[in-house]
Motif scaffolding. Structure first.
Motif, short mmCIF file in Angstrom:
data_model
loop_
_atom_site.label_atom_id
_atom_site.label_comp_id
_atom_site.label_asym_id
_atom_site.label_seq_id
_atom_site.Cartn_x
_atom_site.Cartn_y
_atom_site.Cartn_z
N VAL A 291 9.02 0.65 2.92
CA VAL A 291 10.02 1.34 2.12
C VAL A 291 9.49 2.72 1.80
N SER A 292 10.39 3.68 1.76
CA SER A 292 9.99 5.05 1.45
C SER A 292 10.84 5.58 0.31
N LEU A 293 10.35 6.63 -0.29
CA LEU A 293 11.08 7.31 -1.35
C LEU A 293 11.01 8.80 -1.06
N GLN A 294 12.14 9.37 -0.68
CA GLN A 294 12.22 10.81 -0.46
C GLN A 294 12.64 11.46 -1.77
N MET A 295 11.79 12.32 -2.27
CA MET A 295 12.01 12.97 -3.55
C MET A 295 12.30 14.44 -3.31
N SER A 296 13.41 14.91 -3.80
CA SER A 296 13.77 16.31 -3.69
C SER A 296 14.12 16.86 -5.06
N SER A 297 14.11 18.18 -5.16
CA SER A 297 14.39 18.85 -6.43
C SER A 297 13.59 18.24 -7.57
N VAL A 298 12.32 18.00 -7.31
CA VAL A 298 11.48 17.34 -8.31
C VAL A 298 11.28 18.24 -9.52
N GLN A 299 11.12 17.61 -10.65
CA GLN A 299 10.94 18.28 -11.92
C GLN A 299 9.70 17.75 -12.61
N LEU B 145 7.17 9.50 -0.44
CA LEU B 145 6.25 8.41 -0.63
C LEU B 145 6.58 7.29 0.34
N SER B 146 5.57 6.57 0.76
CA SER B 146 5.77 5.44 1.64
C SER B 146 5.02 4.23 1.11
N CYS B 147 5.52 3.06 1.44
CA CYS B 147 4.90 1.81 1.04
C CYS B 147 4.97 0.85 2.21
N ALA B 148 3.83 0.33 2.60
CA ALA B 148 3.75 -0.63 3.68
C ALA B 148 3.35 -1.99 3.14
N LYS C 194 14.65 1.54 3.27
CA LYS C 194 13.87 0.38 3.70
C LYS C 194 13.98 0.23 5.21
N ASP C 195 12.83 0.08 5.85
CA ASP C 195 12.78 -0.18 7.28
C ASP C 195 12.55 -1.68 7.44
N GLU D 99 0.84 -1.19 0.00
CA GLU D 99 0.00 0.00 0.00
C GLU D 99 0.88 1.24 0.00
N GLU D 100 0.76 2.04 -1.06
CA GLU D 100 1.51 3.28 -1.16
C GLU D 100 0.72 4.43 -0.56
N SER D 101 1.45 5.44 -0.13
CA SER D 101 0.84 6.66 0.34
C SER D 101 1.82 7.81 0.12
#
Length: 124
Positions: free
Chosen positions: A77-85, A20-23, A70-71, A5-7
């Motif tokens: 698992v998470s995805l930290q997105m910076s400087s997005v385009q 973003l996070s995924c459980a 990843k925890d 499940e993403e959020s």
């Protein structure tokens, strides 16, 4: 059955950040990854955390801007997105599997389970 499940998806301005996070539930996964798909395009690899060692791998297009984490204890698992385009605009999917070979992590067919996807829209 196992489920992912993403959020965290949403709209963000260019240059901004989004996480973003995924459980995962129903099964413990050693390899977890993120893929994304824009309309009319194939689903493409973004990042992966590989097996128990947790070594991370990134597509060239996001290297230096995105961070996968990843925890192990929480099976997330998470995805930290910076400087997005704007080119980051896509539906982002969480993927997971076990006993993957390193060379397989870039291929969507190697993953047994997928989340439903979460939309990320980057405005210019």
């Amino acid at each position: 059955q196992a489920q992912l499940e993403e959020s965290g998806g949403g709209s963000v301005q260019a240059g901004g950040s989004l996480s973003l996070s995924c459980a995962a539930s129903g099964r413990t996964f050693s390899t977890m990854a993120w893929f994304r798909q824009a309309p009319g395009k194939e689903r493409e690899f973004v990042a992966a955390a590989f097996r128990s060692g947790g070594h991370t791998y990134y597509a060239d297009s996001v290297k230096g801007r995105f961070t996968i984490s990843k925890d192990r204890a929480r099976n997330t698992v998470s995805l930290q997105m910076s400087s997005v385009q704007p080119e980051d605009t896509a539906v982002y999917y969480c993927a997971a599997g076990n006993r993957l070979i390193l060379s397989q992590i870039y291929n969507r067919a190697a993953y047994d389970y997928w989340g439903q996807g979460t939309q990320v829209t980057v405005s210019s």
